[in-house]
Design a protein around this motif. Structure first.
Motif, short mmCIF file in Angstrom:
data_model
loop_
_atom_site.label_atom_id
_atom_site.label_comp_id
_atom_site.label_asym_id
_atom_site.label_seq_id
_atom_site.Cartn_x
_atom_site.Cartn_y
_atom_site.Cartn_z
N VAL A 212 24.58 58.09 -21.82
CA VAL A 212 23.76 57.78 -22.99
C VAL A 212 22.88 58.98 -23.27
N ARG A 213 22.91 59.46 -24.52
CA ARG A 213 22.09 60.59 -24.95
C ARG A 213 21.18 60.10 -26.06
N THR A 214 19.96 60.66 -26.13
CA THR A 214 19.02 60.28 -27.16
C THR A 214 18.47 61.51 -27.85
N PHE B 104 18.21 58.54 -32.58
CA PHE B 104 19.57 58.12 -32.29
C PHE B 104 19.78 57.91 -30.81
N ARG B 105 20.77 57.11 -30.51
CA ARG B 105 21.24 56.88 -29.15
C ARG B 105 22.76 57.01 -29.22
N ILE B 106 23.33 57.82 -28.34
CA ILE B 106 24.77 58.05 -28.34
C ILE B 106 25.33 57.58 -27.00
N GLY C 280 30.11 55.78 -31.36
CA GLY C 280 29.13 55.81 -30.29
C GLY C 280 27.70 56.08 -30.71
N VAL C 281 27.43 56.22 -32.04
CA VAL C 281 26.09 56.56 -32.49
C VAL C 281 25.37 55.31 -32.99
N GLU C 282 24.17 55.11 -32.46
CA GLU C 282 23.31 54.02 -32.91
C GLU C 282 22.03 54.66 -33.44
N TRP C 283 21.66 54.31 -34.68
CA TRP C 283 20.40 54.79 -35.25
C TRP C 283 19.33 53.78 -34.84
#
Length: 158
Positions: free
Chosen positions: A5-7, A17-19, A52-55
């Motif tokens: 998980v990357r932010t 964002f969270r990836i 995989g991208v969440e805003w």
């Protein structure tokens, strides 16, 4: 095995964002549109997983810079964030909270590079200790490089 998980996000914290999942190829692009979007010598981007991208807060605003390219940015603080094209989405490397392992692997549109860009790191290094002491006293209103439970809409102001 744990999922990666990357932010990251913009300067003011409005767009975060969270990836989830592995990132793709990191690159720098020398095209004039990337130079203008980033207000710099090139744009540094990394491809992200398709779904995989969440805003986490707001989503970026977009400017359609060409027939099939949209460039995302924070409408509040102006931070350049994304490069969206028919093949997928790329996010600005500088917008990640942890950028330490996102070294560009390839240069794109190399023929359009500024002729002096390869020599910029040969310039002398500024070593004035008074300058750096003054830098340490600056109070930043930018969102920190980590997730926060909440953040003021207009950024941190004292």
């Amino acid at each position: 095995m744990t999922e990666t998980v990357r932010t990251g996000g913009c300067q003011c914290g409005a767009v975060r964002f969270r990836i989830r999942g592995a990132l793709g190829r990191a690159s720098i692009c020398h095209c004039r549109m990337c130079q203008k979007q980033f207000g710099s010598f090139f744009g540094a981007l990394v491809t992200v997983p398709k779904d995989g991208v969440e805003w986490v807060r707001e989503e970026p605003s977009y400017f359609q810079s060409s027939v099939n390219i949209d460039r995302g940015f924070c409408s509040r603080c102006g931070t350049p964030l994304t490069y969206r094209q028919p093949g997928g989405l790329e996010i600005a490397i500088g917008a990640f909270d942890d950028r330490s392992d996102l070294a560009p692997q390839i240069q794109v549109n190399y023929a359009a590079r500024l002729p002096w860009v390869e020599k910029i790191f040969e310039a002398p290094v500024h070593h004035d200790p008074d300058y750096y002491n003054r830098q340490e006293s600056i109070i930043s209103f930018q969102h920190p490089d980590h997730e926060t439970a909440n953040w003021p809409q207009q950024g941190l102001k004292l």
